[in-house]
Design a protein around this motif. Sequence first.
Motif, PDB file in Angstrom:
ATOM      1  N   ILE A 291       6.366 -30.399 -34.748  1.00  8.58           N
ATOM      2  CA  ILE A 291       4.807 -30.890 -35.111  1.00  8.58           C
ATOM      3  C   ILE A 291       3.936 -29.716 -35.195  1.00  8.58           C
ATOM      4  CG2 ILE A 291       3.723 -31.202 -32.684  1.00  8.58           C
ATOM      5  CD1 ILE A 291       3.756 -33.596 -35.755  1.00  8.58           C
ATOM      6  N   GLY A 292       4.199 -28.683 -34.115  1.00  4.06           N
ATOM      7  CA  GLY A 292       3.599 -27.194 -34.290  1.00  4.06           C
ATOM      8  C   GLY A 292       3.728 -26.477 -35.460  1.00  4.06           C
ATOM      9  N   GLY A 293       4.929 -26.678 -36.013  1.00  6.01           N
ATOM     10  CA  GLY A 293       5.353 -25.957 -37.168  1.00  6.01           C
ATOM     11  C   GLY A 293       4.635 -26.510 -38.297  1.00  6.01           C
ATOM     12  N   ALA A 294       4.595 -27.823 -38.603  1.00 11.18           N
ATOM     13  CA  ALA A 294       3.571 -28.298 -39.605  1.00 11.18           C
ATOM     14  C   ALA A 294       2.339 -27.826 -39.430  1.00 11.18           C
ATOM     15  CB  ALA A 294       3.745 -30.060 -39.386  1.00 11.18           C
ATOM     16  N   GLY A 295       1.801 -28.061 -38.224  1.00 14.72           N
ATOM     17  CA  GLY A 295       0.296 -27.405 -37.957  1.00 14.72           C
ATOM     18  C   GLY A 295       0.191 -25.894 -38.190  1.00 14.72           C
TER      19      GLY A 295
ATOM     20  N   CYS B 161      -0.054 -38.352 -40.329  1.00 13.38           N
ATOM     21  CA  CYS B 161       0.900 -38.600 -41.660  1.00 13.38           C
ATOM     22  C   CYS B 161       2.225 -39.036 -41.369  1.00 13.38           C
ATOM     23  CB  CYS B 161       1.083 -37.370 -42.399  1.00 13.38           C
ATOM     24  SG  CYS B 161      -0.680 -36.616 -43.343  1.00 13.38           S
ATOM     25  N   ALA B 162       3.022 -38.539 -40.260  1.00 14.19           N
ATOM     26  CA  ALA B 162       3.999 -38.952 -39.872  1.00 14.19           C
ATOM     27  C   ALA B 162       3.967 -40.395 -39.425  1.00 14.19           C
ATOM     28  CB  ALA B 162       4.635 -38.023 -38.763  1.00 14.19           C
ATOM     29  N   ILE B 163       3.185 -40.866 -38.553  1.00 17.20           N
ATOM     30  CA  ILE B 163       3.127 -42.114 -37.950  1.00 17.20           C
ATOM     31  C   ILE B 163       2.799 -43.041 -39.300  1.00 17.20           C
ATOM     32  CG2 ILE B 163       1.637 -43.658 -36.629  1.00 17.20           C
ATOM     33  CD1 ILE B 163       1.216 -41.446 -34.687  1.00 17.20           C
ATOM     34  N   GLY B 164       1.786 -42.758 -40.264  1.00 23.64           N
ATOM     35  CA  GLY B 164       1.517 -43.547 -41.230  1.00 23.64           C
ATOM     36  C   GLY B 164       3.036 -43.799 -42.163  1.00 23.64           C
ATOM     37  N   LEU B 165       3.821 -42.952 -42.274  1.00 24.09           N
ATOM     38  CA  LEU B 165       4.800 -43.152 -43.246  1.00 24.09           C
ATOM     39  C   LEU B 165       5.896 -44.118 -42.362  1.00 24.09           C
ATOM     40  CD1 LEU B 165       5.738 -39.236 -43.965  1.00 24.09           C
ATOM     41  CD2 LEU B 165       5.278 -41.087 -45.589  1.00 24.09           C
ATOM     42  N   PHE B 166       5.906 -44.079 -40.921  1.00 27.03           N
ATOM     43  CA  PHE B 166       6.899 -44.859 -40.171  1.00 27.03           C
ATOM     44  C   PHE B 166       6.286 -46.002 -40.178  1.00 27.03           C
ATOM     45  CE2 PHE B 166       8.925 -41.005 -38.342  1.00 27.03           C
ATOM     46  CZ  PHE B 166      10.285 -41.329 -38.518  1.00 27.03           C
TER      47      PHE B 166
ATOM     48  N   ILE C 279       5.714 -39.696 -31.237  1.00 29.89           N
ATOM     49  CA  ILE C 279       4.849 -38.633 -32.050  1.00 29.89           C
ATOM     50  C   ILE C 279       3.837 -38.428 -31.314  1.00 29.89           C
ATOM     51  CG2 ILE C 279       3.769 -38.007 -34.214  1.00 29.89           C
ATOM     52  CD1 ILE C 279       5.886 -39.964 -35.600  1.00 29.89           C
ATOM     53  N   ILE C 280       2.908 -39.214 -30.788  1.00 30.34           N
ATOM     54  CA  ILE C 280       1.740 -38.860 -30.167  1.00 30.34           C
ATOM     55  C   ILE C 280       1.922 -38.042 -28.816  1.00 30.34           C
ATOM     56  CG2 ILE C 280      -0.103 -39.883 -28.564  1.00 30.34           C
ATOM     57  CD1 ILE C 280      -0.204 -42.257 -30.648  1.00 30.34           C
ATOM     58  N   ALA C 281       2.978 -38.297 -27.910  1.00 34.08           N
ATOM     59  CA  ALA C 281       3.213 -37.352 -26.859  1.00 34.08           C
ATOM     60  C   ALA C 281       3.697 -36.184 -27.317  1.00 34.08           C
ATOM     61  CB  ALA C 281       4.640 -38.207 -25.926  1.00 34.08           C
ATOM     62  N   SER C 282       4.390 -35.668 -28.301  1.00 35.51           N
ATOM     63  CA  SER C 282       4.838 -34.524 -28.387  1.00 35.51           C
ATOM     64  C   SER C 282       3.740 -33.658 -29.124  1.00 35.51           C
ATOM     65  CB  SER C 282       5.911 -34.633 -29.647  1.00 35.51           C
ATOM     66  OG  SER C 282       5.787 -35.384 -30.600  1.00 35.51           O
ATOM     67  N   THR C 283       2.934 -34.354 -29.836  1.00 32.29           N
ATOM     68  CA  THR C 283       1.711 -33.732 -30.385  1.00 32.29           C
ATOM     69  C   THR C 283       0.573 -33.509 -29.362  1.00 32.29           C
ATOM     70  OG1 THR C 283       1.813 -35.036 -32.519  1.00 32.29           O
ATOM     71  CG2 THR C 283      -0.242 -33.987 -32.116  1.00 32.29           C
ATOM     72  N   ALA C 284       0.575 -34.309 -28.230  1.00 34.87           N
ATOM     73  CA  ALA C 284      -0.319 -34.085 -27.072  1.00 34.87           C
ATOM     74  C   ALA C 284      -0.062 -32.594 -26.487  1.00 34.87           C
ATOM     75  CB  ALA C 284      -0.434 -35.163 -26.392  1.00 34.87           C
ATOM     76  N   VAL C 285       1.432 -32.582 -26.064  1.00 33.53           N
ATOM     77  CA  VAL C 285       1.997 -31.598 -25.285  1.00 33.53           C
ATOM     78  C   VAL C 285       1.845 -30.242 -26.383  1.00 33.53           C
ATOM     79  CG1 VAL C 285       3.857 -30.411 -24.624  1.00 33.53           C
ATOM     80  CG2 VAL C 285       3.679 -32.695 -24.259  1.00 33.53           C
ATOM     81  N   PHE C 286       1.991 -30.253 -27.479  1.00 26.47           N
ATOM     82  CA  PHE C 286       1.605 -28.906 -28.400  1.00 26.47           C
ATOM     83  C   PHE C 286       0.132 -28.935 -28.502  1.00 26.47           C
ATOM     84  CE2 PHE C 286       0.239 -26.969 -32.126  1.00 26.47           C
ATOM     85  CZ  PHE C 286       0.896 -25.757 -32.405  1.00 26.47           C
ATOM     86  N   TYR C 287      -0.672 -30.012 -28.360  1.00 26.78           N
ATOM     87  CA  TYR C 287      -2.229 -29.568 -28.623  1.00 26.78           C
ATOM     88  C   TYR C 287      -2.734 -29.035 -27.415  1.00 26.78           C
ATOM     89  CZ  TYR C 287      -6.901 -30.604 -30.287  1.00 26.78           C
ATOM     90  OH  TYR C 287      -8.244 -30.307 -30.744  1.00 26.78           O
ATOM     91  N   ILE C 288      -2.127 -29.528 -26.041  1.00 24.04           N
ATOM     92  CA  ILE C 288      -2.612 -28.864 -24.839  1.00 24.04           C
ATOM     93  C   ILE C 288      -2.094 -27.693 -24.408  1.00 24.04           C
ATOM     94  CG2 ILE C 288      -2.978 -29.633 -22.407  1.00 24.04           C
ATOM     95  CD1 ILE C 288      -2.965 -32.555 -23.304  1.00 24.04           C
ATOM     96  N   VAL C 289      -0.796 -27.797 -24.413  1.00 28.96           N
ATOM     97  CA  VAL C 289      -0.036 -26.581 -23.818  1.00 28.96           C
ATOM     98  C   VAL C 289       0.456 -25.662 -24.768  1.00 28.96           C
ATOM     99  CG1 VAL C 289       2.151 -26.109 -22.177  1.00 28.96           C
ATOM    100  CG2 VAL C 289       0.990 -28.329 -21.831  1.00 28.96           C
ATOM    101  N   GLY C 290       0.657 -26.145 -25.914  1.00 29.11           N
ATOM    102  CA  GLY C 290       1.282 -25.105 -27.072  1.00 29.11           C
ATOM    103  C   GLY C 290       2.752 -25.253 -26.984  1.00 29.11           C
ATOM    104  N   ASN C 291       3.294 -24.296 -27.732  1.00 24.84           N
ATOM    105  CA  ASN C 291       4.962 -24.559 -27.961  1.00 24.84           C
ATOM    106  C   ASN C 291       5.515 -23.949 -26.805  1.00 24.84           C
ATOM    107  OD1 ASN C 291       7.300 -24.599 -29.081  1.00 24.84           O
ATOM    108  ND2 ASN C 291       6.870 -23.793 -30.985  1.00 24.84           N
ATOM    109  N   PRO C 292       6.133 -24.962 -25.774  1.00 25.15           N
ATOM    110  CA  PRO C 292       6.994 -24.341 -24.853  1.00 25.15           C
ATOM    111  C   PRO C 292       7.882 -23.805 -24.736  1.00 25.15           C
ATOM    112  CG  PRO C 292       7.196 -26.633 -25.121  1.00 25.15           C
ATOM    113  CD  PRO C 292       6.338 -26.187 -26.110  1.00 25.15           C
TER     114      PRO C 292
END
Length: 402
Positions: free
Chosen positions: A108-112, A133-138, A323-336
Amino acid sequence: MKEKDSQVKKRSPLNVAMGAAFMMAMAAVGPGFLTQNATFTGKMGANFGFAILICIIVDVIVQLNIWRIIIVSGKHAQVLVNEVVPGLGYVLTGLIVFGGFVFNIGNIGGAGLGLNVLFGISPENGALIAAVCAIGLFLARNAMLVVDRTVQVLAVIKVAILVYILAVVTVPYQSAVVHTFAPTSVDFYSIVTIVGGTVGGYISFSGGHKLLEGGVKGIDNVKYVNEGALTGIGVASGIRIMLFLAGLAVVVTGVQLDPANPAATIFKVAAGNFGYKFFGLLLLAAGMTSVLGSTFTSISFLDYNKNQMGRKNWRSWMIVLFIIASTAVFYIVGNPANVLVIAGALNGLILPIALAILLVASTRKKIMGTVYRHPRWLLYTGWVVVAFMAYAGIKTLLNISL
């Protein structure tokens, strides 16, 4: 539910197999692979072609084994593993979902980052857009068909970009071919990393599980396993080779790749700012396809629910939360980065454990049926891969601990 069943029936087994092929292929060449490929090409030059060759060979053995065993048995990998070693399927599920979740943060970070390169949007906000977009597709009607078509279109975009880049650079084809089959030096770590990143973890099971979701199972459908797996391997291998050749064309000129973003350097040097924008599009396509692949496969491992009435809603909620959880981690913490390294090492162990159990399952008539006989060449080469990846995975974990 009847509407969903009728929609599944409308799709031919070959159509479903092609969807599975592209999902597996695109999951194997995500944002992480772009960086790994560029990094090792910069470090090893033409000798890195040997690592890619080994990766392709292992890919063929692993995918044909796993797809075939899953489809003939008609059961998801975690169910098969539980039948051979009771309880181990749940352990496998935990490892797959953990690895898929961590890598989904990177996806998700790569797409961002791709949207950042293209439009100047912050990577965090770009990740939010990609997640929506990913959630919408699913959640779309005929979701799996929509996902399949999206992945296939993004695959075409990836290939088209790489064809253009190869057309504007001078590729040392002779050197690449010679060193691929007769390398002057071999970097074991690069082989482990590339193999683990392209056939380790959830990626190995994405195609087989996708076929099951499309209703393709049983010994009569083995031909679609071969067509789907080999098509997916062919597409993924073609993209890997093109990325390698593009990187090599830049590296041989003496250019030093930026360690922070080696893949971007290749595209910028090859085609200037226009090439850099192309890199952004490639990164967006790679991130989105990998988000779809990792999310679908990870959730398929959590699906032990046999109640078909509640299954669709349950899956939808799990996909959204994942998807929400993985996006939240990237948004808050960054790419670990550190967690990604550990997850990569775990992937190196997931493959030999899971493949070994599935190979045992392939010899049991109670699981595979009395008619089916697993090809000897797949069985024997499968055990060779198990031994190689077990050694490689343990060595990688020991290196991390040090």
